[in-house]
Design an enzyme around this catalytic site. Structure first.
Site, PDB file in Angstrom:
ATOM      1  N   ASP A  81       0.795  71.558  51.066  1.00  0.00           N
ATOM      2  CA  ASP A  81       1.900  72.129  51.847  1.00  0.00           C
ATOM      3  C   ASP A  81       3.170  71.889  51.022  1.00  0.00           C
ATOM      4  O   ASP A  81       3.131  71.275  49.952  1.00  0.00           O
ATOM      5  CB  ASP A  81       1.982  71.471  53.235  1.00  0.00           C
ATOM      6  CG  ASP A  81       2.574  72.405  54.282  1.00  0.00           C
ATOM      7  OD1 ASP A  81       1.914  72.676  55.298  1.00  0.00           O
ATOM      8  OD2 ASP A  81       3.714  72.879  54.074  1.00  0.00           O
ATOM      9  N   ASP A  98       3.850  74.705  46.564  1.00  0.00           N
ATOM     10  CA  ASP A  98       4.480  75.919  47.103  1.00  0.00           C
ATOM     11  C   ASP A  98       3.609  77.085  46.658  1.00  0.00           C
ATOM     12  O   ASP A  98       3.553  77.389  45.462  1.00  0.00           O
ATOM     13  CB  ASP A  98       5.910  76.072  46.550  1.00  0.00           C
ATOM     14  CG  ASP A  98       6.593  77.336  47.064  1.00  0.00           C
ATOM     15  OD1 ASP A  98       7.828  77.424  46.943  1.00  0.00           O
ATOM     16  OD2 ASP A  98       5.888  78.234  47.582  1.00  0.00           O
ATOM     17  N   VAL A  99       2.926  77.732  47.587  1.00  0.00           N
ATOM     18  CA  VAL A  99       1.931  78.757  47.218  1.00  0.00           C
ATOM     19  C   VAL A  99       2.571  79.991  46.588  1.00  0.00           C
ATOM     20  O   VAL A  99       1.869  80.825  45.997  1.00  0.00           O
ATOM     21  CB  VAL A  99       1.060  79.178  48.428  1.00  0.00           C
ATOM     22  CG1 VAL A  99       0.237  78.013  48.938  1.00  0.00           C
ATOM     23  CG2 VAL A  99       1.897  79.811  49.534  1.00  0.00           C
ATOM     24  N   TYR A 121       5.962  91.063  59.117  1.00  0.00           N
ATOM     25  CA  TYR A 121       4.790  90.166  59.165  1.00  0.00           C
ATOM     26  C   TYR A 121       3.502  90.981  59.087  1.00  0.00           C
ATOM     27  O   TYR A 121       2.582  90.660  58.329  1.00  0.00           O
ATOM     28  CB  TYR A 121       4.865  89.385  60.477  1.00  0.00           C
ATOM     29  CG  TYR A 121       3.778  88.386  60.713  1.00  0.00           C
ATOM     30  CD1 TYR A 121       2.701  88.682  61.550  1.00  0.00           C
ATOM     31  CD2 TYR A 121       3.816  87.139  60.101  1.00  0.00           C
ATOM     32  CE1 TYR A 121       1.689  87.766  61.779  1.00  0.00           C
ATOM     33  CE2 TYR A 121       2.807  86.211  60.333  1.00  0.00           C
ATOM     34  CZ  TYR A 121       1.761  86.533  61.175  1.00  0.00           C
ATOM     35  OH  TYR A 121       0.766  85.621  61.403  1.00  0.00           O
ATOM     36  N   LYS A 146       0.148  90.902  56.503  1.00  0.00           N
ATOM     37  CA  LYS A 146      -1.210  90.599  56.962  1.00  0.00           C
ATOM     38  C   LYS A 146      -2.168  91.767  56.705  1.00  0.00           C
ATOM     39  O   LYS A 146      -3.342  91.563  56.412  1.00  0.00           O
ATOM     40  CB  LYS A 146      -1.180  90.215  58.443  1.00  0.00           C
ATOM     41  CG  LYS A 146      -0.439  88.905  58.706  1.00  0.00           C
ATOM     42  CD  LYS A 146      -1.017  87.738  57.900  1.00  0.00           C
ATOM     43  CE  LYS A 146      -0.366  86.433  58.248  1.00  0.00           C
ATOM     44  NZ  LYS A 146      -0.919  85.277  57.526  1.00  0.00           N
ATOM     45  N   PRO A 205      -6.746  85.641  63.862  1.00  0.00           N
ATOM     46  CA  PRO A 205      -6.583  85.166  65.235  1.00  0.00           C
ATOM     47  C   PRO A 205      -5.587  86.015  66.024  1.00  0.00           C
ATOM     48  O   PRO A 205      -4.749  86.721  65.434  1.00  0.00           O
ATOM     49  CB  PRO A 205      -6.035  83.748  65.069  1.00  0.00           C
ATOM     50  CG  PRO A 205      -6.248  83.393  63.641  1.00  0.00           C
ATOM     51  CD  PRO A 205      -6.262  84.683  62.885  1.00  0.00           C
ATOM     52  N   GLY A 206      -5.667  85.905  67.332  1.00  0.00           N
ATOM     53  CA  GLY A 206      -4.621  86.478  68.179  1.00  0.00           C
ATOM     54  C   GLY A 206      -3.506  85.452  68.237  1.00  0.00           C
ATOM     55  O   GLY A 206      -2.997  85.003  67.211  1.00  0.00           O
ATOM     56  N   ILE A 207      -3.172  85.027  69.451  1.00  0.00           N
ATOM     57  CA  ILE A 207      -2.080  84.053  69.592  1.00  0.00           C
ATOM     58  C   ILE A 207      -2.676  82.652  69.539  1.00  0.00           C
ATOM     59  O   ILE A 207      -3.623  82.336  70.258  1.00  0.00           O
ATOM     60  CB  ILE A 207      -1.376  84.270  70.942  1.00  0.00           C
ATOM     61  CG1 ILE A 207      -0.782  85.684  70.984  1.00  0.00           C
ATOM     62  CG2 ILE A 207      -0.316  83.200  71.162  1.00  0.00           C
ATOM     63  CD1 ILE A 207      -0.472  86.154  72.378  1.00  0.00           C
TER      64      ILE A 207
HETATM   65  N1  LIG Z   1       0.034  80.926  65.296  1.00  0.00           N
HETATM   66  C1  LIG Z   1      -0.462  82.143  65.481  1.00  0.00           C
HETATM   67  O1  LIG Z   1      -0.373  82.731  66.590  1.00  0.00           O
HETATM   68  C2  LIG Z   1      -1.165  82.842  64.362  1.00  0.00           C
HETATM   69  C3  LIG Z   1      -1.048  82.408  63.018  1.00  0.00           C
HETATM   70  N2  LIG Z   1      -1.701  83.124  62.034  1.00  0.00           N
HETATM   71  C4  LIG Z   1      -1.608  82.711  60.625  1.00  0.00           C
HETATM   72  O2  LIG Z   1      -2.236  81.431  60.460  1.00  0.00           O
HETATM   73  C5  LIG Z   1      -1.577  80.691  59.419  1.00  0.00           C
HETATM   74  C6  LIG Z   1      -1.097  79.338  59.967  1.00  0.00           C
HETATM   75  O3  LIG Z   1      -0.210  79.615  61.023  1.00  0.00           O
HETATM   76  P1  LIG Z   1       0.368  78.446  61.982  1.00  0.00           P
HETATM   77  O4  LIG Z   1      -0.409  77.189  61.823  1.00  0.00           O
HETATM   78  O5  LIG Z   1       0.543  79.054  63.321  1.00  0.00           O
HETATM   79  O6  LIG Z   1       1.829  78.263  61.328  1.00  0.00           O
HETATM   80  P2  LIG Z   1       2.761  76.981  61.197  1.00  0.00           P
HETATM   81  O7  LIG Z   1       4.129  77.521  60.915  1.00  0.00           O
HETATM   82  O8  LIG Z   1       2.562  76.065  62.338  1.00  0.00           O
HETATM   83  O9  LIG Z   1       2.187  76.275  59.857  1.00  0.00           O
HETATM   84  C7  LIG Z   1       2.272  76.951  58.635  1.00  0.00           C
HETATM   85  C8  LIG Z   1       2.257  75.920  57.522  1.00  0.00           C
HETATM   86  O10 LIG Z   1       2.393  76.611  56.264  1.00  0.00           O
HETATM   87  C9  LIG Z   1       3.330  75.898  55.466  1.00  0.00           C
HETATM   88  N3  LIG Z   1       3.973  76.776  54.465  1.00  0.00           N
HETATM   89  C10 LIG Z   1       4.920  77.723  54.684  1.00  0.00           C
HETATM   90  N4  LIG Z   1       5.324  78.265  53.514  1.00  0.00           N
HETATM   91  C11 LIG Z   1       4.610  77.639  52.530  1.00  0.00           C
HETATM   92  C12 LIG Z   1       4.572  77.752  51.117  1.00  0.00           C
HETATM   93  N5  LIG Z   1       5.391  78.595  50.459  1.00  0.00           N
HETATM   94  N6  LIG Z   1       3.719  76.949  50.428  1.00  0.00           N
HETATM   95  C13 LIG Z   1       2.914  76.063  51.088  1.00  0.00           C
HETATM   96  N7  LIG Z   1       2.897  75.909  52.426  1.00  0.00           N
HETATM   97  C14 LIG Z   1       3.745  76.696  53.130  1.00  0.00           C
HETATM   98  C15 LIG Z   1       4.346  75.358  56.465  1.00  0.00           C
HETATM   99  O11 LIG Z   1       5.091  74.286  55.895  1.00  0.00           O
HETATM  100  C16 LIG Z   1       3.449  74.941  57.617  1.00  0.00           C
HETATM  101  O12 LIG Z   1       3.022  73.613  57.498  1.00  0.00           O
HETATM  102  C17 LIG Z   1      -0.427  81.584  58.939  1.00  0.00           C
HETATM  103  O13 LIG Z   1      -0.837  82.300  57.787  1.00  0.00           O
HETATM  104  C18 LIG Z   1      -0.205  82.550  60.116  1.00  0.00           C
HETATM  105  O14 LIG Z   1       0.352  83.768  59.681  1.00  0.00           O
HETATM  106  C19 LIG Z   1      -2.462  84.237  62.317  1.00  0.00           C
HETATM  107  C20 LIG Z   1      -2.589  84.664  63.616  1.00  0.00           C
HETATM  108  C21 LIG Z   1      -1.962  83.996  64.706  1.00  0.00           C
HETATM  109  C1  LIG Z   2       1.582  84.963  64.619  1.00  0.00           C
HETATM  110  C2  LIG Z   2       0.513  85.930  64.580  1.00  0.00           C
HETATM  111  O1  LIG Z   2      -0.106  86.181  63.565  1.00  0.00           O
HETATM  112  C3  LIG Z   2       0.155  86.614  65.750  1.00  0.00           C
HETATM  113  C4  LIG Z   2       0.743  86.191  66.978  1.00  0.00           C
HETATM  114  O2  LIG Z   2      -0.647  87.501  65.644  1.00  0.00           O
END
Ligand SMILES: NC(=O)C1=CN([C@@H]2O[C@H](COP(=O)(O)OP(=O)(O)OC[C@H]3O[C@@H](n4cnc5c(N)ncnc54)[C@H](O)[C@@H]3O)[C@@H](O)[C@H]2O)C=CC1
Ligand SMILES: CC(=O)C(C)=O
Length: 262
Positions: free
Chosen positions: A37, A65-66, A158, A162, A188-190
């Site tokens: 991360d 940093d990806v 966004y 995706k 995933p959804g939400i």
């Molecule tokens: N929460 C949701 O409803 C959904 C999330 N997703 C996807 O799942 C993945 C994880 O999402 P969440 O856990 O909800 O998000 P989150 O915001 O809680 O966690 C994301 C993590 O990625 C890290 N990150 C951000 N930019 C970065 C970079 N440049 N290099 C390395 N790490 C970095 C952040 O520091 C954070 O720890 C994301 O790709 C998101 O788009 C997909 C569908 C639904």
């Molecule tokens: C955050 C995200 O990917 C949703 C809600 O589809």
């Protein structure tokens, strides 16, 4: 009879949310895990590592940093140095921004693309190069979203990223299948994380609706209209990381609303 070698996995965005859930689940499944991360999230990563080690697992923290391909290459290098080999790479890191298209700048879109698409592109390629060098095959898994199957208002930038992950996943899977590498994305959804809280808050602000209206909006779509937990996504990724998931090559699969092969 020698014990089977411990499998290894990299998870990006592992400091919280879905990435943390995936890292803890794969460690529970017996993987040695590299937790990646941003530098600013190292404290969180150390907490995740501590929990994994307390439960008897092995973990290493690698600030990454990806968006920087050299840092992603170094992440893979550190993983191999620490654990001997790379078996699974989960390109989970991502960001969300909420804005109507007419209120977005190209810089806003650029920021999303850099993390959500270029970050996955860097991750897929670094992982594939290592797996091909090893001659062992492997599993590459990327974070897409239900927003890669349906565009949602105010998540235009966004959704662009995706949708891109979905296309990248299907091409990578075809090109690397001959090396025994499977490539899949979870959609995933939400999911109840900090990202969803941000989306719900911003959608509420932007539309002047009641808090929770965003869930309603998603509910009218192909989403099941419920808030999933990170562990729901983690259990799906655990399956994708297992030897059983060999046939799911090049498919973008959806958790919310069932499995979509396309
Ligand atoms: N929460 C949701 O409803 C959904 C999330 N997703 C996807 O799942 C993945 C994880 O999402 P969440 O856990 O909800 O998000 P989150 O915001 O809680 O966690 C994301 C993590 O990625 C890290 N990150 C951000 N930019 C970065 C970079 N440049 N290099 C390395 N790490 C970095 C952040 O520091 C954070 O720890 C994301 O790709 C998101 O788009 C997909 C569908 C639904
Ligand atoms: C955050 C995200 O990917 C949703 C809600 O589809």
């Amino acid at each position: 009879m020698t014990a089977p070698r411990q499998r290894t996995a990299v998870i990006t965005g592992a400091a919280r949310g879905i990435g943390q859930g995936i890292a803890e689940r794969l460690a529970q499944d017996g993987f040695a895990v590299a937790l990646a991360d941003l530098e600013s999230m190292v404290e969180n990563l150390e907490e995740v590592r501590g929990r994994i080690e307390q439960a008897g697992g092995r973990a290493v923290v690698v600030p990454t940093d990806v968006t920087d391909s050299q840092q992603v290459d170094a992440l893979v290098g550190r993983t191999v140095e620490e654990f001997g080999q790379l078996d699974v790479f989960v390109a989970n890191a991502g960001i969300a921004r909420v804005a109507p298209l007419l209120e977005m700048s190209v810089d806003d879109l650029d920021a999303l693309v850099r993390v959500n698409l270029y970050g996955v592109f860097n991750s897929y390629r670094s992982a594939a190069r290592q797996m091909i060098d090893q001659g062992t095959g492997g599993k590459i898994i990327g974070a897409a979203s239900i927003a890669a199957h349906k565009g949602f208002e105010m998540l235009g930038g966004y959704s662009v990223t995706k949708w891109g992950v979905r296309g990248l996943t299907q091409v990578a899977a075809q090109e690397w299948a001959k090396h025994g590498i499977t490539v899949n994305a979870y959609c995933p959804g939400i999911v109840g994380t900090a990202m969803w809280d941000l989306i719900d808050e911003k959608m509420t602000e932007q539309s002047g609706e009641e808090r929770g209206a965003a869930l309603e909006r998603f509910s009218n779509s192909i989403s099941l209209g419920r808030v999933e937990e990170p562990r729901d996504v983690a259990s799906f990724v655990s399956y994708l990381a297992s030897p059983d998931a060999d046939y799911m090559t090049g498919q973008s699969v959806m958790i919310d609303g069932g499995i979509v092969f396309n």
